[in-house]
Motif scaffolding. Structure first.
Motif, PDB file in Angstrom:
ATOM      1  N   LEU A  24      78.133  18.663  44.778  1.00 38.18           N
ATOM      2  CA  LEU A  24      78.794  17.929  43.705  1.00 38.18           C
ATOM      3  C   LEU A  24      80.300  18.088  43.837  1.00 38.18           C
ATOM      4  O   LEU A  24      80.798  19.219  43.905  1.00 38.18           O
ATOM      5  N   PHE A  26      83.918  16.485  42.146  1.00 41.68           N
ATOM      6  CA  PHE A  26      84.649  15.603  41.232  1.00 41.68           C
ATOM      7  C   PHE A  26      86.132  15.691  41.565  1.00 41.68           C
ATOM      8  O   PHE A  26      86.639  16.791  41.805  1.00 41.68           O
ATOM      9  N   LEU A  52      82.226  11.934  42.810  1.00 44.34           N
ATOM     10  CA  LEU A  52      82.662  11.035  41.741  1.00 44.34           C
ATOM     11  C   LEU A  52      84.178  11.082  41.607  1.00 44.34           C
ATOM     12  O   LEU A  52      84.770  12.151  41.408  1.00 44.34           O
ATOM     13  N   MET A  63      84.092  17.784  33.847  1.00 42.96           N
ATOM     14  CA  MET A  63      82.866  17.468  34.590  1.00 42.96           C
ATOM     15  C   MET A  63      82.424  18.700  35.389  1.00 42.96           C
ATOM     16  O   MET A  63      81.235  19.022  35.454  1.00 42.96           O
ATOM     17  N   ALA A  67      78.838  20.485  35.037  1.00 42.10           N
ATOM     18  CA  ALA A  67      77.954  20.738  36.181  1.00 42.10           C
ATOM     19  C   ALA A  67      77.686  22.233  36.318  1.00 42.10           C
ATOM     20  O   ALA A  67      76.555  22.663  36.545  1.00 42.10           O
ATOM     21  N   THR A  72      74.743  24.753  38.883  1.00 39.13           N
ATOM     22  CA  THR A  72      74.798  24.048  40.163  1.00 39.13           C
ATOM     23  C   THR A  72      76.160  24.292  40.840  1.00 39.13           C
ATOM     24  O   THR A  72      77.179  24.337  40.176  1.00 39.13           O
TER      25      THR A  72
END
Ligand SMILES: Cc1ncc(C[n+]2csc(CCOP(=O)(O)OP(=O)(O)O)c2C)c(N)n1
Ligand code: SF4
Lengths: 353, 251
Positions: A24, A26, A52, A63, A67, A72
């Motif tokens: 992930l 961001f 993202l 964000m 997360a 995560t």
């Protein structure tokens, strides 16, 4: 997978994160770190992850907070003004004890500054940055290989201590191409699941809450003291540094990141001229290796601190050195990178040569 | 003698007593959200994101995993959660200062991305928690602690019509404005909240309900008058209705 490949610093950090199990990312564009989100936008879909592009750094860090609440592995990167915008969220994450890896590719400041390499965010990185009593673990690579290794390590440290970890780099390390060996891909099944606290749905268990808040000062003080305890554990275990040609050195240069690379050339040049110089390079800017530097400073002619800022690490160097040796400073500001020659000249003038 | 339980606390609420002022409709809205979560059977897969505002304590009231977001950032926090765990259901519960002032960017972009989250937006035309200052939704002429002469368009701008702004975002799958000052409206609000969750469950996109709510404490009137005041002053400014519905009727 241990062959050496030639990669740019920013992309090396991205690939190391992927191999550490980060799926992930961001981020919001800002120079000079755009290659990292760009790399992740291409790489994440390849490994089943999510990239993202957010509406702002404020949204980004929140964000990351969200997360991280789910346990995560998550990452973001930015440059100085963007990191300033993230500070409220970083403080929330530190209090809520959330693991995440943040990258600040520092540029010239203050204000809009410029987009050249700088170390002007040392104080922000190591002394808090946001509001309240907290610390980030701060890692400062000085080669592309080290950027890879520290990024990989950063995720484990974040998980182990449930604390945000900050990688401080600059445009030199970000743009530089060097051969590196990447670590193995982490088996995602072996990553910590944080079952005792993560928000994953109260499925057959009591609900979990993750907050950076308590209205009762006595409870909040307890939360703070728990953090203080944790920071002490980190200080006891996680100090990292490099010593270079210190065995016979009479003069010790202290420098981190990009400047420490340049300082190695200064050490060589000085030694050719018969001046016995060595280098002490903190790798963890927090926790700062005070005790080791104090040990080294004993009996030295001079501790010479060189930075690309107005002398921010200098304060920690002085705290470490105490009165064991004189401490002098030389630095360039605003995104100017000092040359080995000018550093050597500055050193000689401090020595009265 | 045997008793039959005909009304009980939803499982999705904890035993903790609400801390809201008497007559505050935050409590009704909490209960509706909890009933919907119960009925959809998703309590064990839900994360609540509480805001900064009077409902900051929502993390204690909802019997689900929960966090508190920084002021205005609940949609970003929910986005991070949903992107990390698309298998979970995430909702934000936000006041008008939180969502429509400091958090305007986050809500618009979450809606526009079609983020598969649900937002309960409580519009009480004032900042409750900080003591009754002007909100972006404060009515023209309305006195607050920071508009002692009444809100003036000249100095303070106009009441912000959030639902009308959000409805332009193409990622929105369900959007309605409701109120909770009569029993019929409570029923309608519950139906809307359910659809806003269904928009998420069915993977259709962003779902939001703007609920007109009371703040008797900071409006400076009693609870019953507050219900009337909402009807007489807020409803004309903020027309009720369903703005977007991609969920449909078969549930
Ligand atoms: C960054 C930041 N700015 C300001 C505040 C102070 N603050 C707390 S609650 C609030 C307003 C909440 O009002 P609203 O969202 O309308 O919710 P209500 O209390 O009316 O339910 C403000 C400004 C804060 N906590 N954080
Ligand atoms: S201050 Fe207003 S919004 Fe807050 S709990 Fe009291 S009545 Fe409700």
């Amino acid at each position: 997978m241990s062959e050496r490949v030639l990669v740019k610093g920013t992309e090396a950090i991205g690939e190391a994160a992927v191999r550490a199990g980060c799926r992930l990312f961001f981020g919001y564009p800002i120079t000079p770190q755009n290659e990292l989100p760009e790399y992740m936008s291409k790489r994440m879909p390849e490994v089943g992850g999510t990239f993202l592009q957010t509406e702002s750094e404020v949204a980004t860090i929140n964000m990351v907070y969200g997360a991280a609440c789910t346990g995560t592995r998550v990452m973001t990167s930015t440059s100085s003004p963007g990191f300033s915008l993230m500070q409220e969220g970083v403080s929330y994450m530190a209090c809520a004890q959330l693991p995440a890896v943040l990258v600040n590719v520092v540029r010239g400041g203050p204000g809009l500054g410029d987009i050249q390499p700088s170390q002007g965010d040392y104080w922000q990185a190591t002394k808090g940055g946001g509001h309240g009593d907290y610390k980030l673990i701060v890692l400062a690579p000085s080669t592309v290989q080290e950027a890879v290794d520290l990024t990989y390590l950063a995720f484990d440290l974040a998980d182990e201590y449930r604390n945000p970890v900050l990688i401080i780099a600059d445009g030199v390390i970000g743009q530089m191409m060097e051969p590196v060996t990447f670590p193995e891909f982490r088996d995602l099944n072996t990553l910590p699941k944080h079952e005792s606290w993560a928000l994953t749905g109260a499925d057959g268990r009591e609900k979990h809450i993750v907050v950076s808040f308590d209205i009762d000062p006595y409870v909040l003080e307890k939360m703070n003291l728990e953090l203080v305890e944790k920071f002490k554990r980190i200080e006891a275990k996680e100090k990292r540094w490099e010593e270079y040609k210190l065995d016979d050195a009479e003069i010790v240069i202290t420098a981190f990141g990009t400047v420490a690379r340049i300082a190695k050339s200064v050490v060589e040049q000085a030694r050719r001229e018969g001046i016995k110089v060595g280098l002490f390079r903190p790798i963890t800017l927090w926790p700062f290796p005070y005790e080791r530097l104090e040990e080294i400073a004993k009996g030295k002619k001079l501790i010479f601190d060189v930075e690309m800022n107005m002398g921010q690490m200098l304060e920690d160097v002085k705290l470490a050195v105490k009165d064991h040796a004189p401490v002098e400073y030389y630095g360039r500001l605003g995104g100017v990178v000092p040359t080995p020659d000018e550093i050597l000249q500055a050193l000689k003038s401090k020595l009265g040569r | 003698m045997a008793f039959e339980v005909i009304l009980k606390k939803p499982e999705s609420l904890t035993q903790k007593e609400f801390t809201y002022c008497p007559g505050c409709t935050h409590g009704i809205i909490h209960r509706l959200v909890a009933e919907v979560i119960d009925e959809l059977g998703i309590r064990e897969k839900t994360i609540a994101v509480a805001p900064i505002g009077c409902s900051v304590f929502a993390y204690q009231f909802f019997n689900t995993d929960a966090t508190v977001a920084a002021h205005g950032r609940a949609p970003a926090v929910a986005t991070g959660m949903k992107r990390a765990r698309p298998d979970l259901y995430v909702f934000t519960y936000q006041g008008d200062g939180d969502l429509a002032a400091i958090g305007t960017a986050e809500i618009i972009h979450a809606a526009n991305r079609g983020e598969k989250i649900t937002t309960i937006f409580v519009n009480n035309a004032i900042y409750g928690m900080t003591g009754g200052q002007m909100a972006p939704t404060t009515l023209l002429g309305m006195k607050t602690t920071t508009t002692p002469y009444g809100r003036s368009a000249e100095n303070d701008g106009y009441p912000l019509h959030v639902a009308e702004v959000i409805k332009e975002a193409r990622g929105v799958a369900f959007l309605a404005r409701t109120k909770v000052n009569t029993p019929q409206d409570v029923v309608k609000t519950k139906k809307a909240i359910k659809k806003a969750f269904l928009a998420q469950i069915k993977g259709l996109g962003f779902g939001m309900v703007e609920v007109l709510s009371t703040c008797p404490t900071n409006w400076g009137i009693d609870p019953v008058s507050a219900l009337k005041w909402l009807e007489e002053h807020m409803v004309p400014e903020y027309p009720l209705g369903v703005f977007v519905d991609k969920v449909g009727d078969e549930q």
